[in-house]
Design an enzyme around this catalytic site. Structure first.
Site, PDB file in Angstrom:
ATOM      1  N   ASP A  37      -2.704   4.307   5.427  1.00 17.11           N
ATOM      2  CA  ASP A  37      -1.878   5.280   6.133  1.00 17.11           C
ATOM      3  C   ASP A  37      -0.404   5.244   5.718  1.00 17.11           C
ATOM      4  OD1 ASP A  37      -0.963   7.148   7.911  1.00 17.11           O
ATOM      5  OD2 ASP A  37      -1.674   6.165   9.715  1.00 17.11           O
ATOM      6  N   HIS A  79      -7.844   8.014  12.960  1.00 16.93           N
ATOM      7  CA  HIS A  79      -7.376   7.292  14.147  1.00 16.93           C
ATOM      8  C   HIS A  79      -8.425   7.345  15.275  1.00 16.93           C
ATOM      9  CE1 HIS A  79      -3.670   6.866  12.032  1.00 16.93           C
ATOM     10  NE2 HIS A  79      -3.366   8.149  12.100  1.00 16.93           N
TER      11      HIS A  79
END
Lengths: 464, 464
Positions: B327, B273
């Site tokens: 993810d 991220h």
């Protein structure tokens, strides 16, 4: 011919029936929808499965489909923008002959139907030959858009575009010679000719003053007056900040503010993009109950920005509606447009679940809002699968791995947000005609062959 | 067994060969790649078509695949966020048994391969039974992730996750009992056990301190010391602003700043991220040459935000690399991740062509950057189809309407940006094994049947 359909599950845009029955009239509009078997006398076809309303595509320039992926190279300087993209697109637009225009439009329409779009508002501005020479039929090109709709079976709302100047106070450029009309009288000739071509409920006509930069205030007033509220009015507005700044400089107000102050815009108006609007403009837009035409993948691709109001068009008790368009057709995918509309809101607000009423599923509220606003922008008599609306539906492929484990409560959320592989579309029916079967348009191969031959000719011509 | 392939066109990630030849060694790595026919003695298979390198998926939690589309309902208050999503996800995670975990992981891996992902870094934290009870084999669940990789043919980098506490200064919550290790010694037992299971080049192992909130500074230092640089190190970092604020309060610095000040993080580290980083942190990240793991569709779905630096990881002469992960698997689509990475940059900057070097095609630069960063994050010996890299490739379906009219100069741009229908993937080969053919995984039906049976059991259990 009137016909009725039976589905295991049917979502009308407002409620579920299981099983559900839909009666499609001879005019291609919904005559009845319910959980009860229609009266005897109407042929009943059992399709099983799960049906949902087809989605209107409220904004597109079909020819730009062929340009997808061809304007993604970075320039030498850090100056790539909507405006540099437009220069490339203008060059591409110059080359197109009517047959090529039609072949590309058919390819785009096939992709739309395979994704679940069942109607298209074609914002059409390639009126003349490349040098501005008029065709023998002034609607030569626009007529091709209607012909595409007939051939591949997508409802088509033709919006001939009024283009009078190159920008605020600027004459038409050579590259814009194809788009321009000498005056509103010539333009209304195009519009009336389009009206003559309308057949049944598959065609509709509206007007489209291109933008406040391409149409002066007098031209706008004259065209809207001549049209006299006979159908939808679409306008590109506030897509780019530069356009807002220019408008303020030349007209003394922001574009939406100016438009709503000077034109009698109401529910039949579709403000395409409306990306750069402030709180006062949003309030006016709701008061006047205008449709906003969001084109999320194109607006992302062109770096336009994010529409500021997640609540716009969600609550039927408040004015305003919103629909989706694939615009440049860089992507043609119902779910991707809805998803990116929502994702833009989430990325800006750093929260989840933006475009939904409290307590409601977001995918379903997105889909429902876009049905309602899209139908209105296309000039349809009603939206979803309500009685009187276009009888256009999508039979979902509920064996698809992304849908198969979802019940009614999350099916639309899964359709919009959960994705791998092809869109979960099995069949698409428009006005009683099956146009997609097993995920493929019934004429896909022929349309693609013609499209590819067209692209080979265009590339060969460009190489010379 | 060594084998060689011939393609009409081959893009290695760095250059085109037409025709192109690739030799895959018995170890599944590239032995040779060129425009010249390999020496006699190696069986040569002519696949024709256009081949490109398979894409690494550098971050995923396979079990969350089953949760896709199930957390998209708006709450009664305007409070939907990453954090409320996490509560729902925790409840879902509690229910999973090892067989169910494996069935869901296989479904996700099949979708990855069909999209063109050929390796996966599995950030694995469901270690124990729901109540925290240890399984007889401490790597019962992690072993299933490797078994999935073997069964469906995706390279798997297993990253057992170190999870020590519920948050800064907070004990583990009941819902987190499955994730926790008593101490680093227990954790390193999981890691060593994973190392014992590694077979050939299809498996790799790394460590993954979950985040600065779930691992205290001493635990981080101890784990990194024990690991001793034997492979990749992944960490969730700066995904949400609240996490940044908490970190500043508890550790006195922003998360990336603190991490790079306190851990010897370098090229083997993947910062997953890294959404909320400032200019100083970005400069440090480049200096230390860390990989940033972007997960664009999940970061949009969870309302995380937009990574601030379009240039990160683009220029090999500057430190830093970047790759993509799916993810939560709400979407599994190589092109959508790359597109949304770029579109986020465009929407923020209101310009086009962000993630590319000047004068270069954006789709190609996005794909190339993600190959390079992704391979490094997965612990692969090299990237793309360079000699020594995994010999994993995707044979594109160049008859697809979105690719068929594109030559080498725009093919990757069309692949990334231009989309309708299914991804244009024909075949996928991993380590010399054909796992996708005609766009479908060779075991798709069996994997899907098992997945759907699993979901039925989970839904039935949830209803009681």
């Amino acid at each position: 011919m009137r016909q009725a359909f039976r589905f295991d599950r049917l979502w009308t845009g407002e409620r579920w029936f299981a099983p559900g029955y839909l009666t499609c009239g001879a005019d291609g509009l919904v005559e009845a929808v319910s959980g009860a078997v229609p009266a005897a006398g109407t042929p009943l076809r059992s399709l099983g499965g799960t049906a949902i309303p087809g989605m209107p595509n409220l904004h597109g320039h079909a020819f730009q489909r062929a340009f997808a992926g061809r304007a993604e190279r970075r320039g030498a300087a850090d100056e790539d923008s909507f405006w540099s993209w437009r220069e490339q697109m203008y060059r591409f637009a110059r080359a197109l002959e009517p047959d090529q225009f039609e072949a590309i439009g058919a390819m785009a329409a096939v992709e739309m139907l395979e994704s679940g779009f069942t109607s298209l508002a074609e914002f059409h501005y390639l009126h003349h030959a490349a040098d501005g020479q008029r065709y023998a039929d002034p609607l030569e090109m626009g007529g091709r858009a209607l012909a595409v709709g007939d051939a591949v079976g997508i409802r088509t709302t033709l919006l001939p575009v009024l283009y009078l100047r190159g920008g605020f106070g600027a004459p038409l450029r050579d590259e814009q010679a194809r788009f321009g009309c000498r005056d509103v009288a010539e333009y209304m000739g195009l519009v009336e000719r389009a009206g003559d071509l309308v057949r049944g409920t598959m065609h509709r006509v509206g007007i489209a003053p291109h933008s406040l930069r391409a149409v002066d205030p007098e031209g706008l007033e004259e065209a809207v007056g001549a049209w006299c509220g006979r159908g939808p009015v679409h306008v590109h507005i506030a897509e780019q900040q530069l356009e807002v700044d220019d408008c303020v400089r030349h007209l003394g107000a922001r574009p939406v503010q100016w438009l709503l102050d000077h034109a009698d815009a109401g529910p039949a108006w579709c403000l395409v993009h409306a990306t750069h609007v402030d709180a006062r403009e949003l309030a006016l837009m709701k008061e006047r109950d205008v449709v906003v035409g969001l084109c999320p993948t194109t607006e992302a691709n062109l770096g336009d920005g994010i529409f500021p109001d997640p609540a716009y068009g969600l609550d039927d008790a408040v004015g305003g509606a919103v629909g989706i368009g694939t615009d440049s057709h860089v992507s043609i995918d119902v779910a991707e447009e809805l998803r990116l509309w929502e994702y833009g809101q989430r990325l800006r607000d750093r929260k989840r679940a933006r475009v939904a009423l409290p307590g409601e599923p977001v995918g379903r509220d997105l889909y429902r809002a876009a049905l309602r606003g899209g139908a209105r922008a296309c000039g349809a008599p009603d939206w979803g699968l309500r009685v009187g609306a276009p009888a256009d539906f999508v039979l979902l492929d509920t064996t698809h791995g992304r849908l198969a484990d979802h019940g009614e409560d999350t099916l639309l959320d899964a359709l919009v947000f959960s994705r791998a592989g092809a869109p979960p579309v099995d069949q698409v029916w428009v006005a009683g005609r099956r146009v997609v079967w097993g995920g493929q348009h019934v004429d896909r191969d022929a349309v693609r062959r013609r499209y590819l031959a067209t692209m080979r000719r265009l590339d060969a011509a460009a190489a010379h």
